[in-house]
Design a protein around this motif. Structure first.
Motif, PDB file in Angstrom:
ATOM      1  N   UNK A 421     -17.196  29.623 -68.240  1.00  0.00           N
ATOM      2  CA  UNK A 421     -18.233  29.374 -67.354  1.00  0.00           C
ATOM      3  C   UNK A 421     -19.017  27.816 -67.788  1.00  0.00           C
ATOM      4  N   UNK A 422     -18.981  27.417 -69.081  1.00  0.00           N
ATOM      5  CA  UNK A 422     -19.344  26.420 -69.340  1.00  0.00           C
ATOM      6  C   UNK A 422     -18.383  25.354 -69.919  1.00  0.00           C
ATOM      7  N   UNK A 423     -18.315  24.164 -69.942  1.00  0.00           N
ATOM      8  CA  UNK A 423     -17.198  23.507 -70.682  1.00  0.00           C
ATOM      9  C   UNK A 423     -17.938  22.125 -70.925  1.00  0.00           C
ATOM     10  N   UNK A 424     -17.343  21.345 -71.871  1.00  0.00           N
ATOM     11  CA  UNK A 424     -17.780  19.940 -72.270  1.00  0.00           C
ATOM     12  C   UNK A 424     -17.407  19.060 -71.098  1.00  0.00           C
ATOM     13  N   UNK A 425     -18.038  17.750 -70.885  1.00  0.00           N
ATOM     14  CA  UNK A 425     -17.690  17.042 -70.039  1.00  0.00           C
ATOM     15  C   UNK A 425     -16.596  16.301 -70.131  1.00  0.00           C
ATOM     16  N   UNK A 426     -16.250  15.838 -71.195  1.00  0.00           N
ATOM     17  CA  UNK A 426     -15.230  15.208 -71.653  1.00  0.00           C
ATOM     18  C   UNK A 426     -13.633  15.918 -71.381  1.00  0.00           C
ATOM     19  N   UNK A 427     -14.097  17.398 -71.724  1.00  0.00           N
ATOM     20  CA  UNK A 427     -12.891  18.249 -71.439  1.00  0.00           C
ATOM     21  C   UNK A 427     -12.628  18.553 -69.934  1.00  0.00           C
ATOM     22  N   UNK A 428     -13.759  18.443 -69.324  1.00  0.00           N
ATOM     23  CA  UNK A 428     -13.355  18.782 -67.707  1.00  0.00           C
ATOM     24  C   UNK A 428     -12.804  17.386 -67.274  1.00  0.00           C
ATOM     25  N   UNK A 429     -13.271  16.441 -67.349  1.00  0.00           N
ATOM     26  CA  UNK A 429     -12.597  14.782 -66.759  1.00  0.00           C
ATOM     27  C   UNK A 429     -11.319  15.019 -67.434  1.00  0.00           C
ATOM     28  N   UNK A 430     -10.677  15.275 -68.686  1.00  0.00           N
ATOM     29  CA  UNK A 430      -9.574  15.001 -69.064  1.00  0.00           C
ATOM     30  C   UNK A 430      -8.540  16.283 -68.648  1.00  0.00           C
ATOM     31  N   UNK A 431      -9.141  17.218 -68.087  1.00  0.00           N
ATOM     32  CA  UNK A 431      -8.180  18.356 -67.200  1.00  0.00           C
ATOM     33  C   UNK A 431      -7.807  19.418 -68.495  1.00  0.00           C
ATOM     34  N   UNK A 432      -8.517  19.245 -69.596  1.00  0.00           N
ATOM     35  CA  UNK A 432      -8.321  20.466 -70.824  1.00  0.00           C
ATOM     36  C   UNK A 432      -9.013  21.836 -70.578  1.00  0.00           C
ATOM     37  N   UNK A 433      -9.989  21.598 -69.788  1.00  0.00           N
ATOM     38  CA  UNK A 433     -10.634  22.642 -69.467  1.00  0.00           C
ATOM     39  C   UNK A 433     -11.468  22.594 -68.290  1.00  0.00           C
ATOM     40  N   UNK A 434     -11.702  23.753 -67.793  1.00  0.00           N
ATOM     41  CA  UNK A 434     -12.459  23.835 -66.344  1.00  0.00           C
ATOM     42  C   UNK A 434     -11.558  24.417 -65.475  1.00  0.00           C
ATOM     43  N   UNK A 435     -11.781  24.414 -63.938  1.00  0.00           N
ATOM     44  CA  UNK A 435     -11.161  25.101 -63.023  1.00  0.00           C
ATOM     45  C   UNK A 435      -9.812  24.315 -62.565  1.00  0.00           C
ATOM     46  N   UNK A 436      -9.184  25.137 -61.840  1.00  0.00           N
ATOM     47  CA  UNK A 436      -7.899  24.310 -61.410  1.00  0.00           C
ATOM     48  C   UNK A 436      -8.105  23.376 -60.338  1.00  0.00           C
ATOM     49  N   UNK A 437      -7.340  22.545 -60.063  1.00  0.00           N
ATOM     50  CA  UNK A 437      -7.346  21.467 -58.821  1.00  0.00           C
ATOM     51  C   UNK A 437      -6.644  21.708 -57.534  1.00  0.00           C
ATOM     52  N   UNK A 438      -6.990  21.422 -56.595  1.00  0.00           N
ATOM     53  CA  UNK A 438      -6.339  21.558 -55.158  1.00  0.00           C
ATOM     54  C   UNK A 438      -5.322  20.582 -55.043  1.00  0.00           C
ATOM     55  N   UNK A 439      -4.367  20.535 -54.140  1.00  0.00           N
ATOM     56  CA  UNK A 439      -3.316  19.669 -53.917  1.00  0.00           C
ATOM     57  C   UNK A 439      -4.086  18.435 -53.814  1.00  0.00           C
ATOM     58  N   UNK A 440      -5.163  17.887 -53.656  1.00  0.00           N
ATOM     59  CA  UNK A 440      -5.697  16.544 -53.482  1.00  0.00           C
ATOM     60  C   UNK A 440      -6.125  16.055 -54.785  1.00  0.00           C
ATOM     61  N   UNK A 441      -6.345  17.020 -55.679  1.00  0.00           N
ATOM     62  CA  UNK A 441      -6.646  16.688 -57.271  1.00  0.00           C
ATOM     63  C   UNK A 441      -8.152  16.929 -57.035  1.00  0.00           C
ATOM     64  N   UNK A 442      -8.650  17.567 -56.276  1.00  0.00           N
ATOM     65  CA  UNK A 442     -10.241  17.737 -56.639  1.00  0.00           C
ATOM     66  C   UNK A 442     -10.704  19.001 -57.361  1.00  0.00           C
TER      67      UNK A 442
END
Length: 739
Positions: A421-442
């Motif tokens: 429910x909480x992740x580092x900003x750098x990991x969120x932007x790099x895709x190593x943590x956080x939610x999945x993405x939709x087909x448009x990359x969002x």
């Protein structure tokens, strides 16, 4: 007040605090961002970069031409950004940019839009050939095309595959060495030059020797000497190649101080200071050749200024002045890198404001504001962090896909991180943590809460907002009194000043003597506070040597004995890297006391505390574990990482002592703030507020600046950053959307 050791310390001056965004004190100091200037990274968060030395252009260190882990992370972010740009290009069109250009400037803006849409390259000035450069760096825009067929995204999206660029070939390096030798430049610059200018760097330097200024650490006088050696009498101070390169160099240097642009007059003055006979013509040449962009922000017509969602959000009784009648903004010059980022960020924030579906939410002021708006700004001190966290928990109960992201991974709650429910900003932007993405990359989110928002630079902010889908709510939360981002831009401050969305100010005060002290500093008062538990101790010193000695004593003995803490729980914060009591001197003394050793791994030993800059503008605290054939192994909050041996010198420094910019966004049980006499010129209210506010339980102030500290708190504010985000936001959101 008494020192933790139990000795009676002489009473401090009546006020004890101070801050600074100015260069740190000390003749040796190098600055980064508003506080220190280290090199192309332009940030105060990472190790300082060694500059080319002396008139002979001698340089220390040689950057590795191969793709590093930091470059791979940046490349992964660029690929994601490229997918988002492609998605934006397929829509009806971008929101109007809020600029008013004519003539050549209008043509240049059209070229910028072409770059943004992916139909043209944005590096016309520094591209030596149509081939891709040797290694993607922070000043390059790598925009690969989006995949033709969308691929289903897993629950946790992996980082996009990095774009691997070839390292300079042996032939290219040999050619660069030959040209550098003819110009009297050191061979140590060869790899950095090839990485900056690409495979045909030798040809580029032969045709235009001043392109050497594109190499980090090279100064104008060194580039002039190199050009004279190659061209002889065929060059002069008004050579168009020289004036264009100097114009770009001035804007690059301004970015190290946090600016995304400069006024035309400031650039002309800078050119005159470097002996350019006709600065006005030099600026026109740089603009006409596309090396820099010219901007004239459009003045918001009277009566169309955005309505303030609330009259006095911070309780100060003061207005920011946004939207008031007055003179139009002066024309600005900027680099396309930051122009694209600021325009993209402004358009992305406007998109969120316009696409959210307002709802009536029950709860406090923050919950109600977020329910009805796509963008909400939340301000407050350390205690106020509980409010956006509670908001996120309430949003999850409503069934919204919600995430909290923070600047420093060390600030994450272990349970929240484990739950995702909480992740580092750098990991969120790099895709190593956080939610999945939709087909448009969002990102698959309905609400994103960003803590420590003042640490967002403009490029990171643009990447983050571009990744959010239409209709997503965004909350930017932070303390507006802390030092700003290490990189260029003032995202949080500009958004507050634009007054285009609700701003919710927390009324929750920080507790205890430390909270009372820091709160007073925030309003310009350095007050004595009662500290029965030795929460605040003043340690007077007469000179820098004594300051270093007492600092080591506090970290190694006094604080651990008084509070039951280990030296690992204490951080030293000082004004800058150089000087007699800067981070270099303090780290050397602390290493000798806390972890002595021969430094057999590039100056480091197992057990050393380090500050690691994996990417520009971001500092990660770590501990050295050892070394092997791959490089130096560190243990960080993100796990074990390996720093390639070629990057150790440029990306790593010892980390017992930090600058305030490096420390911003993080906190420790105990902090020792070191203010030797030669630091007086580097103090300001934001610096003192940031440094003193990093302490959770105890603050020791090694005090040698006498009355300069209360004067700085009362009178010295951080230098204003020249940016374009505020007028862009007011231009985009001044008139309600008619659709």
């Amino acid at each position: 007040m008494t020192e933790p050791s139990g000795e009676t310390a002489p009473e401090a001056p009546e006020d004890v605090a101070h801050e600074d965004g100015a260069p740190s004190a000390g003749p040796e100091e190098e600055t980064t961002g508003p506080e220190e200037t280290t090199g192309p990274e332009g940030n105060a968060s990472g190790p300082e970069e060694e500059t080319a030395g002396g008139e002979d252009g001698k340089a220390a260190g040689e950057a590795a031409p191969e793709l590093s882990e930091a470059q791979a992370e940046l490349a992964a972010q660029r690929e994601l950004r490229a997918r988002i740009e492609a998605r934006k290009a397929e829509k009806s069109g971008p929101v109007a940019g809020g600029t008013k250009l004519s003539g050549t400037a209008a043509d240049l803006l059209a070229a910028v839009r072409a770059v943004e849409g992916g139909s043209a390259s944005g590096s016309a000035f520094f591209e030596a050939a149509p081939e891709p450069p040797a290694a993607p760096g922070p000043r390059e825009a790598v925009r690969p095309p989006a995949p033709a067929v969308p691929v289903p995204v897993p629950a946790v999206a992996p980082a996009p595959a990095p774009v691997v660029a070839p390292a300079p070939t042996a032939g290219a390096l040999a050619g660069v060495r030959e040209v550098l030798a003819r110009g009297g430049a050191p061979e140590a610059l060869a790899s950095r030059t090839a990485a900056a200018l690409g495979e045909r760097a030798a040809e580029a330097l032969t045709e235009d020797p001043w392109r050497l200024l594109a190499v980090s650490g090279v100064r104008p006088e060194q580039a002039d000497g190199f050009a004279r050696a190659l061209l002889g009498g065929a060059c002069g101070p008004d050579d168009p190649r020289r004036t264009v390169a100097l114009t770009v160099w001035l804007l690059d240097r301004a970015a190290l101080q946090g600016h995304t642009a400069l006024t035309v007059d400031e650039v002309r003055a800078g050119l005159a200071g470097h002996g350019v006979p006709d600065p006005e013509q030099a600026v026109e040449t740089a603009v006409s050749e596309g090396a820099v962009l010219l901007f004239q922000e459009e003045e918001v017509p009277e009566g169309e200024a955005p309505e303030d969602p609330e009259e006095d959000p911070d309780g100060s009784g003061e207005e920011t002045g946004a939207g008031d009648d007055g003179p139009s903004e002066p024309p600005l010059l900027g680099l396309d890198r930051y122009a694209l980022a600021e325009e993209s960020l402004a358009e992305g924030l406007a998109r969120l404001v316009r696409t959210v579906t307002p709802e009536e939410w029950d709860g406090g002021e923050l919950e109600r504001a977020v329910g009805g708006h796509g963008l909400v700004l939340h301000t407050g001190g350390e205690a106020a962090r509980a409010e956006p966290s509670a908001l996120a928990a309430a949003a999850r109960e409503r069934g919204l896909r919600t995430l909290v992201t923070v600047h420093a991974p060390e600030r994450l709650d272990a349970a929240e991180r484990a739950a995702g429910t909480a992740v580092p900003l750098a990991a969120l932007l790099s895709g190593t943590a956080g939610p999945g993405r939709d087909e448009e990359g969002a990102l698959a989110l309905d609400l994103l809460v960003v803590l420590d928002a003042p640490q967002l630079d403009v490029e990171t902010g643009a990447l983050l907002v571009e990744a959010l889908p239409d209709g997503c709510r965004l909350v930017l939360s932070g303390d507006p009194d802390v030092l700003g981002a290490a990189g260029p831009g003032a995202v949080f401050a500009d958004a507050l000043a634009a007054r285009v969305c609700p701003r919710v100010a927390s009324r929750r005060p920080d507790p205890g003597p430390l909270g009372e002290l820091v709160s007073g500093i925030g309003i310009g008062e350095l007050n004595q506070v009662e500290a029965p538990g030795k929460e605040v101790v003043i340690v007077p010193v007469r000179d820098a040597g004594e300051a270093v000695h007492r600092t080591v004593q506090l970290v190694a003995d006094s604080v651990p004995r008084a509070f039951g803490l280990s030296p690992e729980d204490t951080r030293v914060i000082t004004v800058g890297h150089g000087g007699s009591a800067g981070t270099r001197a303090l780290n050397a003394a602390l290493k000798q006391r806390l972890n002595p050793g021969p430094g057999r791994f590039g100056g480091y030993d197992p057990g050393d505390r380090v500050a690691y800059a994996p990417v520009p503008g971001r500092t990660v605290a770590g501990t050295v574990l050892g070394a092997d054939a791959e490089g130096l192994r560190l243990r960080t909050a993100d796990g074990e990482v390996v720093v390639a041996k070629e990057r150790v010198e440029s990306a790593l420094r010892h980390g017992w002592a930090l600058t305030a910019h490096q420390a911003a966004g993080d906190r420790w049980p105990a902090v020792v703030a070191v203010l030797p006499g030669d630091a007086a010129g580097g103090l300001s209210r934001p610096w003192v507020y940031t440094a003193f506010g990093r302490a959770e339980r105890h603050l020791s102030v090694v005090h040698g600046v006498d009355q300069a500290l209360p004067r700085a708190v009362a009178e010295v504010l951080a230098p204003a950053r020249t940016t374009r985000l505020r007028p862009l936001l007011t231009g985009l959101l001044a008139v309600p959307d008619e659709e």
